[in-house]
Design a protein around this motif. Structure first.
Motif, PDB file in Angstrom:
ATOM      1  N   GLN A 239      22.176  37.189  41.389  1.00 55.87           N
ATOM      2  CA  GLN A 239      22.452  38.526  41.901  1.00 55.87           C
ATOM      3  C   GLN A 239      23.931  38.895  41.850  1.00 55.87           C
ATOM      4  O   GLN A 239      24.337  39.910  42.429  1.00 55.87           O
ATOM      5  CB  GLN A 239      21.934  38.632  43.336  1.00 55.87           C
ATOM      6  N   GLN A 240      24.732  38.098  41.152  1.00 61.38           N
ATOM      7  CA  GLN A 240      26.176  38.337  41.128  1.00 61.38           C
ATOM      8  C   GLN A 240      26.642  39.176  39.941  1.00 61.38           C
ATOM      9  O   GLN A 240      27.813  39.546  39.868  1.00 61.38           O
ATOM     10  CB  GLN A 240      26.919  37.002  41.145  1.00 61.38           C
ATOM     11  N   GLY A 241      25.767  39.471  38.988  1.00 60.92           N
ATOM     12  CA  GLY A 241      26.180  40.276  37.841  1.00 60.92           C
ATOM     13  C   GLY A 241      27.288  39.626  37.034  1.00 60.92           C
ATOM     14  O   GLY A 241      28.165  40.317  36.499  1.00 60.92           O
ATOM     15  N   LEU A 242      27.261  38.307  36.909  1.00 61.69           N
ATOM     16  CA  LEU A 242      28.349  37.590  36.246  1.00 61.69           C
ATOM     17  C   LEU A 242      28.449  37.922  34.772  1.00 61.69           C
ATOM     18  O   LEU A 242      29.547  37.992  34.209  1.00 61.69           O
ATOM     19  CB  LEU A 242      28.171  36.085  36.445  1.00 61.69           C
ATOM     20  N   ARG A 243      27.311  38.100  34.123  1.00 60.97           N
ATOM     21  CA  ARG A 243      27.334  38.445  32.698  1.00 60.97           C
ATOM     22  C   ARG A 243      28.092  39.749  32.478  1.00 60.97           C
ATOM     23  O   ARG A 243      28.973  39.848  31.612  1.00 60.97           O
ATOM     24  CB  ARG A 243      25.904  38.565  32.174  1.00 60.97           C
ATOM     25  N   GLU A 244      27.760  40.763  33.258  1.00 65.07           N
ATOM     26  CA  GLU A 244      28.406  42.066  33.100  1.00 65.07           C
ATOM     27  C   GLU A 244      29.896  41.984  33.407  1.00 65.07           C
ATOM     28  O   GLU A 244      30.728  42.582  32.710  1.00 65.07           O
ATOM     29  CB  GLU A 244      27.759  43.095  34.036  1.00 65.07           C
ATOM     30  N   ARG A 245      30.230  41.236  34.460  1.00 68.46           N
ATOM     31  CA  ARG A 245      31.632  41.161  34.868  1.00 68.46           C
ATOM     32  C   ARG A 245      32.481  40.467  33.809  1.00 68.46           C
ATOM     33  O   ARG A 245      33.609  40.893  33.522  1.00 68.46           O
ATOM     34  CB  ARG A 245      31.734  40.453  36.217  1.00 68.46           C
ATOM     35  N   VAL A 246      31.968  39.394  33.248  1.00 63.16           N
ATOM     36  CA  VAL A 246      32.715  38.676  32.212  1.00 63.16           C
ATOM     37  C   VAL A 246      32.882  39.550  30.975  1.00 63.16           C
ATOM     38  O   VAL A 246      33.979  39.639  30.406  1.00 63.16           O
ATOM     39  CB  VAL A 246      32.013  37.355  31.875  1.00 63.16           C
ATOM     40  N   TYR A 247      31.806  40.192  30.537  1.00 62.87           N
ATOM     41  CA  TYR A 247      31.870  41.020  29.341  1.00 62.87           C
ATOM     42  C   TYR A 247      32.902  42.136  29.511  1.00 62.87           C
ATOM     43  O   TYR A 247      33.735  42.383  28.629  1.00 62.87           O
ATOM     44  CB  TYR A 247      30.491  41.608  29.070  1.00 62.87           C
ATOM     45  N   THR A 248      32.862  42.792  30.665  1.00 61.74           N
ATOM     46  CA  THR A 248      33.803  43.876  30.930  1.00 61.74           C
ATOM     47  C   THR A 248      35.237  43.375  30.971  1.00 61.74           C
ATOM     48  O   THR A 248      36.145  43.986  30.402  1.00 61.74           O
ATOM     49  CB  THR A 248      33.454  44.573  32.253  1.00 61.74           C
ATOM     50  N   SER A 249      35.470  42.245  31.653  1.00 57.40           N
ATOM     51  CA  SER A 249      36.831  41.716  31.767  1.00 57.40           C
ATOM     52  C   SER A 249      37.394  41.329  30.409  1.00 57.40           C
ATOM     53  O   SER A 249      38.560  41.614  30.104  1.00 57.40           O
ATOM     54  CB  SER A 249      36.852  40.510  32.705  1.00 57.40           C
ATOM     55  N   LEU A 250      36.590  40.665  29.585  1.00 57.61           N
ATOM     56  CA  LEU A 250      37.074  40.256  28.267  1.00 57.61           C
ATOM     57  C   LEU A 250      37.474  41.446  27.414  1.00 57.61           C
ATOM     58  O   LEU A 250      38.380  41.353  26.584  1.00 57.61           O
ATOM     59  CB  LEU A 250      35.994  39.441  27.549  1.00 57.61           C
ATOM     60  N   ILE A 251      36.810  42.575  27.632  1.00 58.84           N
ATOM     61  CA  ILE A 251      37.098  43.760  26.819  1.00 58.84           C
ATOM     62  C   ILE A 251      38.225  44.594  27.408  1.00 58.84           C
ATOM     63  O   ILE A 251      39.093  45.096  26.689  1.00 58.84           O
ATOM     64  CB  ILE A 251      35.831  44.621  26.679  1.00 58.84           C
ATOM     65  N   ARG A 252      38.257  44.739  28.739  1.00 57.61           N
ATOM     66  CA  ARG A 252      39.164  45.709  29.362  1.00 57.61           C
ATOM     67  C   ARG A 252      40.525  45.146  29.750  1.00 57.61           C
ATOM     68  O   ARG A 252      41.485  45.909  29.893  1.00 57.61           O
ATOM     69  CB  ARG A 252      38.502  46.329  30.590  1.00 57.61           C
ATOM     70  N   ALA A 253      40.639  43.843  29.984  1.00 60.62           N
ATOM     71  CA  ALA A 253      41.927  43.283  30.384  1.00 60.62           C
ATOM     72  C   ALA A 253      42.962  43.506  29.287  1.00 60.62           C
ATOM     73  O   ALA A 253      42.711  43.226  28.120  1.00 60.62           O
ATOM     74  CB  ALA A 253      41.790  41.800  30.700  1.00 60.62           C
ATOM     75  N   GLN A 254      44.130  43.975  29.682  1.00 55.18           N
ATOM     76  CA  GLN A 254      45.159  44.368  28.705  1.00 55.18           C
ATOM     77  C   GLN A 254      46.216  43.306  28.442  1.00 55.18           C
ATOM     78  O   GLN A 254      46.923  43.361  27.443  1.00 55.18           O
ATOM     79  CB  GLN A 254      45.851  45.644  29.196  1.00 55.18           C
ATOM     80  N   ASN A 255      46.343  42.322  29.341  1.00 60.15           N
ATOM     81  CA  ASN A 255      47.382  41.312  29.155  1.00 60.15           C
ATOM     82  C   ASN A 255      46.971  40.033  29.881  1.00 60.15           C
ATOM     83  O   ASN A 255      45.979  39.998  30.616  1.00 60.15           O
ATOM     84  CB  ASN A 255      48.739  41.816  29.667  1.00 60.15           C
ATOM     85  N   TRP A 256      47.750  38.975  29.663  1.00 57.00           N
ATOM     86  CA  TRP A 256      47.423  37.684  30.255  1.00 57.00           C
ATOM     87  C   TRP A 256      47.448  37.746  31.780  1.00 57.00           C
ATOM     88  O   TRP A 256      46.603  37.129  32.447  1.00 57.00           O
ATOM     89  CB  TRP A 256      48.389  36.615  29.756  1.00 57.00           C
ATOM     90  N   THR A 257      48.388  38.463  32.349  1.00 54.79           N
ATOM     91  CA  THR A 257      48.471  38.569  33.798  1.00 54.79           C
ATOM     92  C   THR A 257      47.175  39.121  34.371  1.00 54.79           C
ATOM     93  O   THR A 257      46.675  38.634  35.391  1.00 54.79           O
ATOM     94  CB  THR A 257      49.649  39.471  34.200  1.00 54.79           C
ATOM     95  N   GLU A 258      46.600  40.102  33.723  1.00 52.62           N
ATOM     96  CA  GLU A 258      45.386  40.731  34.235  1.00 52.62           C
ATOM     97  C   GLU A 258      44.158  39.861  34.027  1.00 52.62           C
ATOM     98  O   GLU A 258      43.319  39.751  34.931  1.00 52.62           O
ATOM     99  CB  GLU A 258      45.177  42.088  33.564  1.00 52.62           C
ATOM    100  N   ILE A 259      44.017  39.230  32.882  1.00 54.39           N
ATOM    101  CA  ILE A 259      42.802  38.452  32.618  1.00 54.39           C
ATOM    102  C   ILE A 259      42.781  37.163  33.423  1.00 54.39           C
ATOM    103  O   ILE A 259      41.707  36.659  33.779  1.00 54.39           O
ATOM    104  CB  ILE A 259      42.654  38.128  31.106  1.00 54.39           C
ATOM    105  N   SER A 260      43.942  36.619  33.763  1.00 57.30           N
ATOM    106  CA  SER A 260      43.978  35.282  34.362  1.00 57.30           C
ATOM    107  C   SER A 260      44.004  35.283  35.875  1.00 57.30           C
ATOM    108  O   SER A 260      43.759  34.231  36.484  1.00 57.30           O
ATOM    109  CB  SER A 260      45.195  34.498  33.849  1.00 57.30           C
ATOM    110  N   SER A 261      44.275  36.411  36.521  1.00 58.65           N
ATOM    111  CA  SER A 261      44.487  36.359  37.963  1.00 58.65           C
ATOM    112  C   SER A 261      44.049  37.627  38.669  1.00 58.65           C
ATOM    113  O   SER A 261      44.288  38.739  38.188  1.00 58.65           O
ATOM    114  CB  SER A 261      45.972  36.110  38.265  1.00 58.65           C
ATOM    115  N   THR A 262      43.442  37.465  39.833  1.00 60.02           N
ATOM    116  CA  THR A 262      43.080  38.605  40.677  1.00 60.02           C
ATOM    117  C   THR A 262      44.311  39.285  41.253  1.00 60.02           C
ATOM    118  O   THR A 262      44.198  40.380  41.807  1.00 60.02           O
ATOM    119  CB  THR A 262      42.164  38.162  41.826  1.00 60.02           C
ATOM    120  N   ALA A 263      45.480  38.659  41.134  1.00 61.78           N
ATOM    121  CA  ALA A 263      46.716  39.310  41.570  1.00 61.78           C
ATOM    122  C   ALA A 263      47.224  40.275  40.520  1.00 61.78           C
ATOM    123  O   ALA A 263      48.072  41.119  40.808  1.00 61.78           O
ATOM    124  CB  ALA A 263      47.795  38.266  41.871  1.00 61.78           C
ATOM    125  N   GLY A 264      46.714  40.174  39.280  1.00 61.10           N
ATOM    126  CA  GLY A 264      47.238  40.977  38.186  1.00 61.10           C
ATOM    127  C   GLY A 264      46.455  42.229  37.884  1.00 61.10           C
ATOM    128  O   GLY A 264      46.877  43.041  37.067  1.00 61.10           O
TER     129      GLY A 264
END
Length: 576
Positions: A239-264
């Motif tokens: 029920q966590q929607g992990l597939r959708e979240r990973v797919y979206t993050s891999l596509i939408r993250a613009q830089n290493w800071t954003e893809i690697s950390s919830t602080a970014g």
């Protein structure tokens, strides 16, 4: 002698004298199994594939992990000490220097170092695991010894792809497993204790001989009343929607800071990573930073995190540089306020020439492993990008609308479809691309306002939309996360609304419930920093498997936060 053994395999790893083991163990990556002529490198494999194959690599994985867990806890290369690097006991690991920072372990959460630090951690663990496997392989009967030695050389840390299949790995369930071992000069299939099922904490650690230690007895999974492993874990994970979240993050993250950390930013891999820690063992030891490293799920989980980060780097090879600067909130080897950059040492990991930093781990290439389909040795970066694009479309991408049961259309629709590879099929290739509107909840919160760990649960008209997991450290700092809302539209009765009305409805009908591990709620008024925006984005669907969706400019509306009413019946169970 120590440096030589650490590079070539530690033939007597389990019995290294304490005076030798106190030396620094250089992290260099596993060098065995690599074709010296072509550079072809063994891949880290899916744990489910290894388990089903039940071949020499599986036998050696179980044997090597068992040996690590059986090693004396005073040995820096034992399972206890290596996994203790992550959290407790809060002591300096061999060569890692004295504690001079925060009261937690070495591990940086909610920091940009999250991705590279764990890459170094995996490399250390992998070296010890493979060295044990090589030692064990040398003891197999002559008739199969070469086969097992080659399997040991190519063995790498396996991963659990919780985004493609959220069910916990079947290999982690039984208390015993059957492997082939040498018995009286022959090969015999015998049952052994399953080291993937759990770990027994040393009595010395429980007695405080290493300092404060929270582990008791052995690692636990789903022990709360009314829960069981794996059923309760699988239900929560699904029920966590992990597939959708990973797919979206891999596509939408613009830089290493954003893809690697919830602080970014909201599009990180660290975000869904937290959900796995919360739900994969129904809380218990795997939730708490102090003890999570000891659960054998840990390295399977974090190997997948590293794999997903490697995929993002391949997709963004032309702008995947690692440049950052911020002040840490305090780590074991870094006091609060220390300026952190890509050149900051990743304590306690040293190479042969001194401390390793993020620049050393800017790529997985050169560390003795790869992930399918990454073939650094015979593919150009553009070819790697195409191969990874196809892979993530196949594993995490959209399904054809005709196969989506009871859900509004869109690339992230998943209602009624189980996470099995033979069920998910990519969209049909089309001559003209089409556009869909997708919806997301963007969450921002200051951690110091929460009694951590905690989860922020989002609901739309009483239906669970997603969970933002906030682990126990750091205790302060802003965290960001993103929850795709597409799968909740139909269950919430909103499928017939047009785009503008749907954005309004999602904004007005979104509700929040913040919970602690003991099952109590945190009042919204205690968390004034919590902000949630509902965002709509026009997405151009790709016309082939070799392309990714194109996300347009988002339109967002701020949510007036409302606590989930007790009168609303929940359609989901949580460990807390």
């Amino acid at each position: 002698m120590f440096l030589l053994l650490s590079w070539v395999g530690f033939a007597t790893l389990a019995s290294i004298p304490l005076t030798v083991a106190q030396s620094t163990y250089p992290v260099v990556g596993v060098k065995s199994g690599i074709n010296i002529e072509t550079g072809e490198t063994p891949a880290r494999r899916n744990i489910n594939d290894l388990h089903m194959e039940a071949g020499p690599e599986w036998d050696l994985l179980i044997g090597a992990l068992s040996a690590m867990q059986a090693a004396n806890e005073t040995d820096p290369l034992s399972y206890f000490q290596i996994m203790g690097i992550h959290g407790q006991p809060h002591m300096a690991w061999s060569g890692g220097g004295p504690q001079d920072g925060g009261s937690g372990g070495y591990c940086p959460h909610n920091e940009v170092l999250f991705g590279t630090w764990h890459r170094g951690y995996l490399s250390l663990y992998e070296q010890v695991l493979v060295a044990q496997a090589q030692r064990i392989a040398d003891g197999y009967p002559q008739s199969v010894r070469r086969e097992y030695q080659e399997a040991a050389d190519r063995l790498r840390v396996p991963y659990w792809d919780w985004a493609a299949d959220p069910n916990v790995p079947p290999a982690t369930i039984p208390s015993t497993v059957t492997i082939r071992r040498p018995v009286n000069g022959t090969l015999a299939a015998i049952p052994v204790r399953n080291p993937l099922a759990g770990y027994t904490y040393p009595e010395s650690a429980q007695n405080g001989e290493f300092g404060r230690f929270s582990g008791f007895g052995s690692t636990k999974r789903c022990t709360q009343e009314g829960t069981s492993y794996p059923d309760s874990a699988n239900e929560a994970m699904s029920q966590q929607g992990l597939r959708e979240r990973v797919y979206t993050s891999l596509i939408r993250a613009q830089n290493w800071t954003e893809i690697s950390s919830t602080a970014g930013g909201p599009n990180s891999i660290e975000g869904p990573h937290g959900n796995v820690h919360v739900h994969a063992a129904c809380g218990n030891d795997f939730l708490w930073v102090e003890t999570s490293g000891f659960d054998p799920l840990f390295m399977l989980h974090h190997c997948n995190v590293d794999r997903l980060l490697a995929y993002w780097q391949a997709l963004n090879y032309d702008h995947a540089s690692m440049e950052f600067e911020y002040q840490t909130h305090g780590l074991f080897a870094a006091p609060r306020g220390t300026t952190v950059t890509e050149k900051t040492p990743l304590a306690p990991f040293d190479g042969p020439d001194g401390p390793l930093d993020s620049e050393d781990f800017i790529s997985s290439q050169g560390w003795g492993y790869t992930y399918e389909p990454l073939r650094f040795w015979d593919q150009e970066p553009s070819q790697l990008k195409t191969a990874v694009t196809r892979t993530i479309n196949e594993l995490y991408g959209p399904v054809r609308q005709a196969e989506t049961t009871g859900a509004r259309g869109g690339i992230l629709s998943r209602i009624g479809v189980r996470a099995k590879r033979d069920v998910y099929r990519p969209w049909q290739e089309q001559e003209q691309p089409t556009t869909e509107t997708e919806y997301f909840a963007m969450v921002e919160v200051e951690r110091s306002e929460l009694d951590l760990p905690a989860v922020v649960n989002l609901f739309v008209r009483g239906h669970h939309a997603g969970t933002v997991a906030l682990l126990g450290m750091p205790v302060e700092g802003i965290s960001y996360d993103e929850i795709p809302l597409q799968r909740i539209i139909s269950p919430a009765g909103l499928a017939d609304l047009d785009a503008d009305d749907l954005l309004c409805a999602l904004t007005e009908d979104l509700q929040i419930k913040i919970m602690k591990p003991d099952g109590t709620s945190i009042p919204l008024e205690n968390v004034p920093s919590l902000k949630v925006d509902v965002e709509s984005v026009d997405v151009v669907l790709p016309s082939s498997m070799d392309e990714l969706p194109l996300f347009g400019k988002p339109h967002s509306r701020r949510v007036q936060l409302k606590v989930l009413g007790l009168e609303i019946g929940l359609d989901v169970k949580f460990p807390f």
